[in-house]
Structures are given as structure tokens and as C-alpha cells.
Design an enzyme around this catalytic site. Structure first.
Site, short mmCIF file in Angstrom:
data_model
loop_
_atom_site.label_atom_id
_atom_site.label_comp_id
_atom_site.label_asym_id
_atom_site.label_seq_id
_atom_site.Cartn_x
_atom_site.Cartn_y
_atom_site.Cartn_z
N LYS A 111 -5.54 17.42 -41.20
CA LYS A 111 -6.64 17.63 -42.16
C LYS A 111 -6.14 18.40 -43.38
O LYS A 111 -6.56 18.14 -44.50
CB LYS A 111 -7.79 18.42 -41.51
CG LYS A 111 -8.49 17.69 -40.40
CD LYS A 111 -9.50 16.70 -40.94
CE LYS A 111 -10.25 16.06 -39.80
NZ LYS A 111 -10.39 14.66 -39.78
N LYS A 194 -5.01 -0.31 -34.15
CA LYS A 194 -6.30 -0.47 -33.47
C LYS A 194 -7.45 -0.54 -34.47
O LYS A 194 -7.34 -0.05 -35.59
CB LYS A 194 -6.51 0.68 -32.49
CG LYS A 194 -6.63 2.03 -33.15
CD LYS A 194 -7.26 3.06 -32.23
CE LYS A 194 -7.89 4.16 -33.04
NZ LYS A 194 -8.86 4.97 -32.40
N LYS A 197 -12.56 2.76 -38.14
CA LYS A 197 -13.26 2.84 -39.43
C LYS A 197 -12.35 3.38 -40.51
O LYS A 197 -12.51 3.06 -41.68
CB LYS A 197 -14.53 3.68 -39.40
CG LYS A 197 -14.84 4.44 -38.17
CD LYS A 197 -16.14 5.18 -38.29
CE LYS A 197 -16.19 6.29 -37.27
NZ LYS A 197 -16.07 5.81 -35.89
#
Ligand code: ADP
Ligand code: TRP
Length: 332
Positions: A111, A194, A197
Site C-alpha cells: 500500500k 486470476k 477486480k
């Protein structure tokens, strides 16, 4: 009976990958264990959603999970912010979490790189809140993917540190729930990796999406130039489409297209059309149920209330015991 705890982040709509990679195992677990499934809306505040988005996301996720078959009579399906004891225990556990170890969390480091402008303290202490989610219910098992294993390890560290500090064996160490053999990794439509989103809208087949949109996405899915000779190995892109077919199509349909590929007469347009038909047939009844639950305020309210009651009962008991262990004594 073993206790299972799992948190669902309310970000975006449920896609085929979430269903086959997580929800399906929830449905099995709720039959076999005492389960606490919750919508992690407090965690999601690290991303600063607007109040409207926050509510809409929780609404969506709750309706989706009820539509998929999460049964509030069999498990506790609750909303994290409905259980204030979690926030209080989080305050206490933060006192025993060290900045150094929190900074070593892989997700925190990621992050820090991906969103340097919003590195808030909530991100740093995310593993503490996650540990509390689990410990507050004395969870034995947590179904976690590879990316969450470090968080689970930290949960064990925090539990042991608390025990050591207060000379107790109050918290037990939660273990990873092994879904070996049950879970499949669903590939995405854009070629690699995979379905996720984070790879963009075109990568995912979303349950709560118009049939025409699903068809369009599948017709645009990445493939290769086609086999040039019989017996050729499938490319990754093509294999991805076959892998999705494994989940939604009949064995005979898959065998049919496999044969066509083997003898190099396959037409990808036909394959995709068939896949689109089968995906739409799979998705349609579930989508109908999602729409139904999204509009059924009473059912949502009942589910959230039952879940909150079950979760609060367990969490309030833990908090009371923890307060005693810590040494908070009433003068009145
Ligand atoms: P996304 O990758 O789209 O952001 P999340 O990280 O929110 O999805 O995943 C929620 C749950 O669904 C996790 O348990 C995750 O392991 C599972 N999951 C997500 N995508 C897939 C996939 N393509 N195949 C299998 N499981 C998946
Ligand atoms: N961190 C998990 C994720 O990103 C979500 C989560 C929050 C969770 N609290 C949890 C999962 C407790 C299991 C147990 O997917």
C-alpha cells in the site's frame, strides 16, 4: 464444534472468482462449523469511501451473500460495525502491537508503494484489527489465501503476547483453514493471472451484471491466433477459457471443443458463444436472487439483526473477560 471466522471486504461486486474461490467454501463451512462471516466495513474505511458508497457497498455484499445461499440460521453473517466490542478490543490490542512489526507487513508495504498519498494509521494497524476480528470470537480456523497468511501469523503473535503479558492462556492460536481440493483459482478474461477486480472491469464476470455485458466481455476475451496444426498445446489465454468452461459447462460440451482444438478446426467465435451461453445460464438465476435480496429490505434487516445478535453475544463476552484480565476494575 470448531469456530471459523472470515471477513469479506466490501469493495466491488461479486465475480465468478469470488464465488468459486471463497463463497462456495463458506456454503460448505456453514454446514459443518460454527461460522462467523462478516462484512469488514471498518477495515474499508482505510480507503476513505463516501458515506453513500460505504452503505451501498455493504448493502451489495450482504444481498449477494444471502443470494448465494449464506443462511443466517446456520451461521453468524454480520456487519463489523454492528459489533462495537471489536473497536474497543482493537484499542487494547494496539497497545501491544509494535510499529516495527506492523511496518514489516507485506500488504502495508504494498500500500505504501501503491498509494503513497494515503498511508493512514489504519493501514498500519490493519493486522491488529484483523487479529481482533478473529480473537474476539475465539476463532479456531480462518480460511485465508496466501496473501493473508502473514496477517494470520501476526494474529498468533498478538494472541501469544497478550497471554504472556498477563500470564494467562486466554487466547488460542487460530489456524489457517485448509480448503485443499475444494477451491479453484478462476482465471480472468484478459489473458493472464486470476480473475480480479484489480485487473480491470474487462477481466471479471460479475454476477450482478446485465446479460449483454457478460456476453460482450466473453466475446472480447483474449485468445491466440488459433492452432496451426493438430495436437498443438493450448496457449494460456485459451486454457483460461477452457478452465472457466470447466466451471459452468457440461462435460460433453468441453469434450466437443477440446476435440475441435485437437484437430485444429476450432473456431474461437463458436467457443466463446457457447461459453457466454453457459455463463449466462449459470449467472442468471443467482443474479435474479441478488436483485430480489437487494430490494427486500425486510430480509436484509432480519439477516443483519440476527447476525449482529449472534456476533455481539460472543464479542461482548470476550470483551468483558479481557477487561478483567487487563485489570479494569469498577469503582461503582
Ligand atoms: P479481487 O481479487 O477481485 O479483489 P478479493 O481479493 O476481494 O477479489 O477476493 C475475495 C475472495 O475471493 C478471497 O477469498 C479470494 O481468495 C477469492 N478470489 C478472488 N478472486 C479469485 C479467483 N480468480 N479465483 C479464486 N478465488 C478468488
Ligand atoms: N484481510 C482480509 C482480506 O483482505 C479480510 C479480513 C478482515 C479477514 N478481517 C478478517 C479475513 C478476519 C479473515 C479473518 O481479504
Amino acid at each position: 464444534m470448531a469456530r471459523v471466522v472470515s471477513g469479506i471486504r466490501p469493495t466491488g461486486k461479486l465475480h465468478l472468482g469470488n464465488y468459486f474461490g471463497a463463497v462456495k467454501s463458506f456454503l460448505k463451512m456453514q454446514e459443518e462449523h460454527e461460522c462467523f462471516f462478516f462484512i469488514a466495513d471498518i477495515h474499508s474505511l482505510t480507503t476513505h469511501p463516501t458515506p453513500q458508497d460505504l452503505h451501498n457497498n455493504v448493502h451489495q455484499v450482504l444481498a449477494e451473500h444471502l443470494a448465494m445461499g449464506i443462511d443466517v440460521d446456520k451461521c453468524a453473517m454480520f456487519i463489523q460495525s454492528d459489533v462495537p466490542a471489536i473497536s474497543e478490543l482493537y484499542t487494547y490490542m494496539n497497545m501491544n502491537a509494535y510499529i516495527g512489526e506492523l511496518e514489516r507487513s507485506v500488504t502495508y508495504k504494498e500500500k505504501k508503494n501503491s498509494q503513497p498519498k494515503n498511508i493512514n494509521a489504519g493501514l498500519l494497524t490493519y493486522p491488529v484489527l484483523m487479529a481482533v476480528d478473529i480473537l474476539v470470537h475465539h476463532g479456531d480456523f480462518v480460511p485465508v489465501g496466501k496473501d493473508q497468511q502473514q496477517h494470520l501469523e501476526m494474529t498468533r503473535t498478538f494472541a501469544n503476547r497478550f497471554n504472556h503479558m498477563y500470564g494467562t492462556d486466554y487466547f488460542k492460536e487460530p489456524q489457517a483453514y485448509s480448503n485443499t481440493g475444494e477451491l479453484v483459482k478462476v482465471p480472468g478474461l484478459t489473458g493472464q493471472g486470476k480473475m480480479s477486480k484489480s485487473s480491470g472491469d474487462a477481466d471479471t464476470i460479475v454476477f450482478d451484471e446485465e446479460e449483454s455485458v457478460i456476453r460482450k466481455k466473453i466475446m472480447r476475451a483474449k485468445t491466440d491466433a488459433g492452432p496451426t496444426e493438430p495436437g498443438q498445446k493450448k496457449s494460456e489465454e485459451l486454457q483460461n477459457l477452457f478452465d472457466i468452461m470447466e466451471l459452468v459447462s457440461d462435460a460433453s460440451t468441453i469434450a466437443h471443443f477440446d476435440d475441435l482444438h485437437q484437430n485444429a478446426t476450432i473456431r474461437y467465435g463458436d467457443l466463446k458463444k457457447q461459453l457466454a451461453d453457459d455463463v449466462v445460464n449459470f449467472v442468471a438465476p443467482i443474479r435474479e436472487r441478488i436483485v430480489h435480496f437487494k430490494n427486500d429490505k425486510e430480509a436484509l434487516a432480519k439477516a443483519a439483526k440476527i447476525g449482529a445478535e449472534k456476533a455481539n453475544e460472543s464479542a461482548v463476552k470476550t470483551l468483558k473477560e479481557v477487561r478483567e484480565i487487563i485489570g479494569f476494575k469498577k469503582f461503582y
